[in-house]
Design an enzyme around this catalytic site. Sequence first.
Site, PDB file in Angstrom:
ATOM      1  N   GLU A  85       0.854  -1.186   0.000  1.00  0.00           N
ATOM      2  CA  GLU A  85       0.000   0.000   0.000  1.00  0.00           C
ATOM      3  C   GLU A  85       0.891   1.238   0.000  1.00  0.00           C
ATOM      4  O   GLU A  85       1.740   1.415   0.884  1.00  0.00           O
ATOM      5  CB  GLU A  85      -0.936   0.036   1.221  1.00  0.00           C
ATOM      6  CG  GLU A  85      -1.896   1.220   1.107  1.00  0.00           C
ATOM      7  CD  GLU A  85      -2.817   1.379   2.310  1.00  0.00           C
ATOM      8  OE1 GLU A  85      -3.105   0.392   3.004  1.00  0.00           O
ATOM      9  OE2 GLU A  85      -3.239   2.533   2.536  1.00  0.00           O
ATOM     10  N   ASP A 137      10.317   7.198  -0.027  1.00  0.00           N
ATOM     11  CA  ASP A 137       9.671   7.451  -1.312  1.00  0.00           C
ATOM     12  C   ASP A 137       9.308   6.145  -2.005  1.00  0.00           C
ATOM     13  O   ASP A 137      10.164   5.277  -2.217  1.00  0.00           O
ATOM     14  CB  ASP A 137      10.658   8.252  -2.174  1.00  0.00           C
ATOM     15  CG  ASP A 137      10.127   8.575  -3.542  1.00  0.00           C
ATOM     16  OD1 ASP A 137       8.918   8.412  -3.779  1.00  0.00           O
ATOM     17  OD2 ASP A 137      10.933   8.996  -4.389  1.00  0.00           O
ATOM     18  N   ASP A 160      -2.357  12.267  -2.602  1.00  0.00           N
ATOM     19  CA  ASP A 160      -2.437  13.735  -2.597  1.00  0.00           C
ATOM     20  C   ASP A 160      -2.932  14.216  -3.960  1.00  0.00           C
ATOM     21  O   ASP A 160      -2.335  13.893  -4.987  1.00  0.00           O
ATOM     22  CB  ASP A 160      -1.052  14.326  -2.307  1.00  0.00           C
ATOM     23  CG  ASP A 160      -0.553  13.925  -0.921  1.00  0.00           C
ATOM     24  OD1 ASP A 160      -1.345  13.966   0.030  1.00  0.00           O
ATOM     25  OD2 ASP A 160       0.622  13.559  -0.795  1.00  0.00           O
ATOM     26  N   LYS A 164      -4.446  22.063  -8.014  1.00  0.00           N
ATOM     27  CA  LYS A 164      -4.173  23.179  -8.934  1.00  0.00           C
ATOM     28  C   LYS A 164      -3.484  22.672 -10.200  1.00  0.00           C
ATOM     29  O   LYS A 164      -2.571  21.844 -10.116  1.00  0.00           O
ATOM     30  CB  LYS A 164      -3.263  24.200  -8.253  1.00  0.00           C
ATOM     31  CG  LYS A 164      -3.945  24.993  -7.166  1.00  0.00           C
ATOM     32  CD  LYS A 164      -3.011  26.054  -6.618  1.00  0.00           C
ATOM     33  CE  LYS A 164      -3.689  26.793  -5.482  1.00  0.00           C
ATOM     34  NZ  LYS A 164      -2.755  27.589  -4.696  1.00  0.00           N
ATOM     35  N   ASP A 196     -11.157  10.841  -4.564  1.00  0.00           N
ATOM     36  CA  ASP A 196     -12.413  11.604  -4.563  1.00  0.00           C
ATOM     37  C   ASP A 196     -12.264  12.865  -5.415  1.00  0.00           C
ATOM     38  O   ASP A 196     -13.152  13.717  -5.385  1.00  0.00           O
ATOM     39  CB  ASP A 196     -12.806  11.986  -3.131  1.00  0.00           C
ATOM     40  CG  ASP A 196     -11.692  12.710  -2.403  1.00  0.00           C
ATOM     41  OD1 ASP A 196     -10.556  12.196  -2.419  1.00  0.00           O
ATOM     42  OD2 ASP A 196     -11.933  13.791  -1.835  1.00  0.00           O
ATOM     43  N   LYS A 232     -11.381   8.812   6.728  1.00  0.00           N
ATOM     44  CA  LYS A 232     -11.826  10.188   6.985  1.00  0.00           C
ATOM     45  C   LYS A 232     -11.784  11.009   5.694  1.00  0.00           C
ATOM     46  O   LYS A 232     -12.597  11.890   5.494  1.00  0.00           O
ATOM     47  CB  LYS A 232     -11.015  10.823   8.102  1.00  0.00           C
ATOM     48  CG  LYS A 232      -9.637  11.235   7.758  1.00  0.00           C
ATOM     49  CD  LYS A 232      -9.059  12.072   8.890  1.00  0.00           C
ATOM     50  CE  LYS A 232      -7.792  12.692   8.489  1.00  0.00           C
ATOM     51  NZ  LYS A 232      -6.584  12.532   8.566  1.00  0.00           N
ATOM     52  N   PHE A 233     -10.868  10.675   4.793  1.00  0.00           N
ATOM     53  CA  PHE A 233     -10.830  11.389   3.510  1.00  0.00           C
ATOM     54  C   PHE A 233     -12.131  11.169   2.749  1.00  0.00           C
ATOM     55  O   PHE A 233     -12.719  12.083   2.190  1.00  0.00           O
ATOM     56  CB  PHE A 233      -9.669  10.888   2.642  1.00  0.00           C
ATOM     57  CG  PHE A 233      -8.348  11.460   3.044  1.00  0.00           C
ATOM     58  CD1 PHE A 233      -7.979  12.734   2.658  1.00  0.00           C
ATOM     59  CD2 PHE A 233      -7.473  10.731   3.819  1.00  0.00           C
ATOM     60  CE1 PHE A 233      -6.764  13.271   3.049  1.00  0.00           C
ATOM     61  CE2 PHE A 233      -6.262  11.249   4.212  1.00  0.00           C
ATOM     62  CZ  PHE A 233      -5.906  12.528   3.817  1.00  0.00           C
ATOM     63  N   GLU A 234     -12.567   9.920   2.727  1.00  0.00           N
ATOM     64  CA  GLU A 234     -13.779   9.600   1.976  1.00  0.00           C
ATOM     65  C   GLU A 234     -15.009  10.187   2.663  1.00  0.00           C
ATOM     66  O   GLU A 234     -15.912  10.695   1.995  1.00  0.00           O
ATOM     67  CB  GLU A 234     -13.920   8.089   1.806  1.00  0.00           C
ATOM     68  CG  GLU A 234     -14.938   7.735   0.752  1.00  0.00           C
ATOM     69  CD  GLU A 234     -14.854   6.282   0.321  1.00  0.00           C
ATOM     70  OE1 GLU A 234     -14.075   5.510   0.907  1.00  0.00           O
ATOM     71  OE2 GLU A 234     -15.595   5.925  -0.609  1.00  0.00           O
TER      72      GLU A 234
HETATM   73  C1  LIG Z   1      -3.771  12.157   1.112  1.00  0.00           C
HETATM   74  S1  LIG Z   1      -2.870  11.004   2.052  1.00  0.00           S
HETATM   75  C2  LIG Z   1      -3.887   9.526   1.971  1.00  0.00           C
HETATM   76  C3  LIG Z   1      -3.642   8.577   3.092  1.00  0.00           C
HETATM   77  C4  LIG Z   1      -4.425   7.270   3.099  1.00  0.00           C
HETATM   78  N1  LIG Z   1      -4.169   6.477   1.914  1.00  0.00           N
HETATM   79  C5  LIG Z   1      -5.915   7.469   3.297  1.00  0.00           C
HETATM   80  O1  LIG Z   1      -6.685   7.129   2.401  1.00  0.00           O
HETATM   81  O2  LIG Z   1      -6.303   7.939   4.352  1.00  0.00           O
HETATM   82  C6  LIG Z   1      -1.535  10.601   0.939  1.00  0.00           C
HETATM   83  C7  LIG Z   1      -0.341   9.976   1.640  1.00  0.00           C
HETATM   84  O3  LIG Z   1       0.634   9.623   0.660  1.00  0.00           O
HETATM   85  C8  LIG Z   1       1.929   9.906   1.173  1.00  0.00           C
HETATM   86  N2  LIG Z   1       2.851  10.047   0.036  1.00  0.00           N
HETATM   87  C9  LIG Z   1       2.809  10.995  -0.914  1.00  0.00           C
HETATM   88  N3  LIG Z   1       3.774  10.790  -1.810  1.00  0.00           N
HETATM   89  C10 LIG Z   1       4.439   9.676  -1.438  1.00  0.00           C
HETATM   90  C11 LIG Z   1       5.537   8.962  -1.976  1.00  0.00           C
HETATM   91  N4  LIG Z   1       6.140   9.331  -3.101  1.00  0.00           N
HETATM   92  N5  LIG Z   1       5.963   7.867  -1.325  1.00  0.00           N
HETATM   93  C12 LIG Z   1       5.369   7.466  -0.177  1.00  0.00           C
HETATM   94  N6  LIG Z   1       4.316   8.106   0.368  1.00  0.00           N
HETATM   95  C13 LIG Z   1       3.854   9.194  -0.243  1.00  0.00           C
HETATM   96  C14 LIG Z   1       1.727  11.159   2.009  1.00  0.00           C
HETATM   97  O4  LIG Z   1       2.729  11.316   2.983  1.00  0.00           O
HETATM   98  C15 LIG Z   1       0.356  10.911   2.620  1.00  0.00           C
HETATM   99  O5  LIG Z   1       0.449  10.278   3.883  1.00  0.00           O
END
Ligand SMILES: C[S@@+](CC[C@H](N)C(=O)[O-])C[C@H]1O[C@@H](n2cnc3c(N)ncnc32)[C@H](O)[C@@H]1O
Length: 254
Positions: A85, A137, A160, A164, A196, A232-234
Amino acid sequence: MAAAGWHPERVTPTDQAATDPTATDQVPRRRSIVSFVHRGGRMTVGQDRAWERSWPALGKQVPDLPPGPLDAVSWFGREAPLLLEIGSGMGETTSLLAQAEPGTNYLAVDVFQPGLAQLILRVEAMGLTNLRMLRGDAVELLSEHIAPGALAGARIYFPDPWPKKKHHKRRLVQPDFVALLASRLVPGGTLHLATDWEHYAEQMLEVLSGEPLLRNRYDGWAPRPDWRPVTKFESRAREEGRISRDLIFERVND
Ligand SMILES: C[S@@+](CC[C@H](N)C(=O)[O-])C[C@H]1O[C@@H](n2cnc3c(N)ncnc32)[C@H](O)[C@@H]1O
């Protein structure tokens, strides 16, 4: 003004990432979006203690991994299908899915330390033994430490959105990234995404549909699987009137 339902506080203004010329993998590397995301963040006392207590057993830093493929069988102490994941966030979905799939070796990667520490707390509270974490990463992990065909499945939930237009290039789901990820799946392995953000969903569909190693299991969007927990995002997206869309593709033979 930042888009609702997202975390602008994690965004940093500078981009210091660059293509790594020493990478051994042949998959083209793009500028990592990780440089736009905080690597740290303030932890609560409970998260800090959990990190001290259990990170050495449950987690590894991607940059500290020895060269070559990750030895998941040794780390998990058993042979089982490996599921990755990407972007586990605060670990709600991650912990619930790992609990629901005890026969899977569940690997979570994220850059966000407080989120991983929160996931440690969940792992401890739920007594999970099939979950391990990587901090770093996802692109570096996939290109340097996950062997081709090693993954039975990959999941990216609510990445994320970078809403924009001028930031769309920072989105994780881009052709090079998807080609890399698809190459790490075993034939028949699944790639499941959810978002979303309508524009990002369209981009995901276009990018995944254009990857020759992948086939859409559905005609367009996948039905929302009951087993994917509502995060919580959803919930926030629903409150704000945004529809979440799922995509489920599978790796085909070469
Ligand atoms: C918007 S959050 C969504 C979290 C979770 N999947 C959820 O649905 O609640 C996106 C997550 O991806 C991580 N992330 C973004 N780019 C990443 C990357 N290149 N490698 C690892 N994690 C990353 C961020 O730190 C963040 O915790």
